[in-house]
Scaffold this active site. Structure first.
Site, mmCIF file in Angstrom:
data_model
loop_
_atom_site.group_PDB
_atom_site.id
_atom_site.type_symbol
_atom_site.label_atom_id
_atom_site.label_comp_id
_atom_site.label_asym_id
_atom_site.label_seq_id
_atom_site.Cartn_x
_atom_site.Cartn_y
_atom_site.Cartn_z
ATOM 1 N N ARG A 121 0.736 -1.216 -0.143
ATOM 2 C CA ARG A 121 -0.039 -0.040 0.024
ATOM 3 C C ARG A 121 0.963 1.270 0.025
ATOM 4 N NH1 ARG A 121 -3.148 -3.162 3.702
ATOM 5 N NH2 ARG A 121 -5.012 -4.014 2.601
ATOM 6 N N LYS A 143 3.290 11.278 -11.484
ATOM 7 C CA LYS A 143 2.151 10.493 -12.391
ATOM 8 C C LYS A 143 3.125 9.001 -12.752
ATOM 9 C CE LYS A 143 -0.800 13.572 -14.752
ATOM 10 N NZ LYS A 143 -1.414 13.981 -16.177
ATOM 11 N N GLU A 185 9.931 18.590 -24.860
ATOM 12 C CA GLU A 185 9.130 18.702 -23.664
ATOM 13 C C GLU A 185 9.762 20.043 -23.169
ATOM 14 O OE1 GLU A 185 6.597 17.491 -22.046
ATOM 15 O OE2 GLU A 185 6.275 15.416 -22.996
ATOM 16 N N LYS A 227 7.224 22.794 -14.179
ATOM 17 C CA LYS A 227 6.321 21.807 -13.962
ATOM 18 C C LYS A 227 6.063 21.864 -12.256
ATOM 19 C CE LYS A 227 5.329 16.972 -14.670
ATOM 20 N NZ LYS A 227 5.646 16.022 -15.336
ATOM 21 N N GLU A 237 -4.394 16.821 -10.882
ATOM 22 C CA GLU A 237 -5.142 17.358 -12.164
ATOM 23 C C GLU A 237 -6.705 17.232 -12.006
ATOM 24 O OE1 GLU A 237 -4.892 15.740 -16.676
ATOM 25 O OE2 GLU A 237 -3.040 15.722 -15.791
ATOM 26 N N ARG A 242 -2.851 21.653 -14.126
ATOM 27 C CA ARG A 242 -2.190 20.454 -14.598
ATOM 28 C C ARG A 242 -2.289 19.959 -15.952
ATOM 29 N NH1 ARG A 242 0.828 15.770 -10.877
ATOM 30 N NH2 ARG A 242 2.233 15.161 -12.629
ATOM 31 N N ASN A 246 -0.675 18.828 -20.762
ATOM 32 C CA ASN A 246 -0.818 17.800 -21.773
ATOM 33 C C ASN A 246 -1.015 18.635 -23.159
ATOM 34 O OD1 ASN A 246 -1.217 15.477 -20.225
ATOM 35 N ND2 ASN A 246 -3.054 16.617 -19.454
ATOM 36 N N HIS A 249 -0.297 16.469 -26.228
ATOM 37 C CA HIS A 249 -0.201 15.091 -26.150
ATOM 38 C C HIS A 249 -1.420 14.330 -26.495
ATOM 39 C CE1 HIS A 249 2.956 16.058 -23.348
ATOM 40 N NE2 HIS A 249 3.277 14.731 -22.706
ATOM 41 N N HIS A 253 -0.547 11.252 -28.585
ATOM 42 C CA HIS A 253 -1.024 9.918 -28.153
ATOM 43 C C HIS A 253 -1.557 9.368 -29.337
ATOM 44 C CE1 HIS A 253 -0.751 10.525 -23.522
ATOM 45 N NE2 HIS A 253 0.459 10.498 -24.107
ATOM 46 N N HIS A 267 7.840 9.256 -28.027
ATOM 47 C CA HIS A 267 7.001 10.040 -27.534
ATOM 48 C C HIS A 267 7.292 11.287 -27.629
ATOM 49 C CE1 HIS A 267 4.290 11.256 -24.406
ATOM 50 N NE2 HIS A 267 4.983 11.921 -23.781
#
Length: 369
Positions: A121, A143, A185, A227, A237, A242, A246, A249, A253, A267
């Site tokens: 956990r 993330k 980026e 960031k 987010e 936040r 993206n 993206h 993607h 990427h």
């Protein structure tokens, strides 16, 4: 060395950016080395290049490194890899108070972070990013995720690292293509919220890509700072702040999915082309000046990144790419929010974009140039 705090509600961690950090890892990460051994999850290429330096520093401090190797590439962000890693960590008797170290790019950081999020956990981890892309993006912000047949990063958790050591020396071993992919980026932070940073990159981008020490450190530090500010404002987010990260993206993607998440399109390359498409779509919608959209295109092209979708020679339609977007994890009540631009340095979240219009726009781009 630059030290950037990531300030979250009730806790804080540091991102340290500088040269030679791995050679002194036992000192830099001393608070997170509470046992006589430490588990390190490593990209096999990163370990080949930097494993000896890490091991030497730890062993001199009386700490045994225990290694778990991960094959390069997105295929390692899988259920099978996650199961193997968690089983290994359990066999090493990792406790909740321990920290696992992740040496490599975004794949290793995402996989390790997710494993640490669910192991007993939640246990701690330290990011040791070795690519420009991971240093300025995936290692910061918490993330973590794996990929599934349904799409990229669809299974994961928010789990913040306890420390990030971005050793700029590691970038010397990167192929130039990987360096340029990471630069996408860096450029993104300017395009979405800092026009002055875009100005700076237009002047110093070649020096950054050429690995000149001072410009490289400044570019990474400014990116991480950008960031960190956004993550501190909107860690999970939920407020929309936040989501601005993206930029590029959603388009990117879809292109990655169409190319099978393969080496045909890295990427960072997908994000670069996605930024161009977001800028052009924004201009097409009358949201930003066409000259600004072309400036984004030129900045991407000048960095040696793909700036035209037609260059990919895809055997698909705009509708096919829009269909990939239907699986985007940002989909909410059947609506896919897009990050668009009112100008360079002024990104915003648009929840009223129609995918049919995006498909028509992509058809135009596929046939152009």
């Amino acid at each position: 060395m630059a030290v950037i705090p990531v300030e979250l509600a009730g806790r804080e961690y540091e991102v340290r950016v500088g040269h030679g950090l791995l050679q002194s890892i036992a000192t830099e990460a001393e608070p997170f080395l509470r046992k006589r051994h430490v588990c390190i999850v490593a990209d096999i290429n990163a370990r080949a290049n930097w494993g000896d330096a890490v091991s030497r520093s730890l062993e001199l401090a009386g700490i045994e490194p225990r290694w778990f190797d991960v094959a390069p590439g997105e295929a390692s962000k899988s259920w099978d890899s996650l199961a193997c890693l968690t089983d290994w960590l359990l066999a090493q008797n990792v406790e909740r108070g321990d920290h696992v170290f992740a040496l490599g790019g975004g794949v290793v950081g995402d996989l390790t972070g997710f494993a640490c999020a669910i192991l007993k956990r939640g246990c701690g981890f330290v990011q040791l990013p070795t690519t420009l892309l991971s240093q300025v993006d995936s290692s910061v912000g918490g993330k973590t995720a794996i990929n599934t047949p349904a799409g990229k990063n669809l299974v994961g958790a928010f789990h913040q690292p306890s420390l990030v050591l971005a050793d700029l020396n590691t970038l010397s071993t990167l192929p130039q293509r990987e360096m340029r992919a990471g630069y996408a980026e860096v450029l993104k932070y300017g395009v979405l919220g800092d026009r002055g940073f875009v100005d700076w990159l237009e002047e110093h981008g070649d020096a950054v890509l050429g690995m000149e020490q001072a410009p490289l450190e400044e570019a990474v530090a400014r990116s991480v700072s950008a960031k960190a500010r956004i993550v501190a404002e909107d860690e999970r987010e939920t407020s929309g702040a936040r989501a601005l990260l993206n930029l590029g993206h959603t388009f990117g993607h879809a292109l990655e999915a169409e190319t099978g998440f393969s080496d045909k399109l890295l990427h960072g390359e997908a994000v670069a082309l996605g930024m161009v498409l977001a800028a052009r779509y924004s201009a097409r919608c009358g949201l930003m000046r066409g000259e600004d959209a072309e400036r984004v295109t030129h900045a991407v092209d000048a960095a040696g990144l793909p700036a035209e979708i037609s260059a990919l020679e895809l055997a698909c339609s705009g509708g096919d790419l829009a269909d990939h977007m239907q699986h985007d994890k940002k989909m909410d009540a059947g609506i896919l929010p897009f990050i668009l631009l009112r100008g360079i340095g002024s990104a915003f979240l648009d929840r009223e974009v129609r995918l049919e219009d995006v498909a028509a726009f992509l058809d135009e781009q596929l046939q152009a140039h």
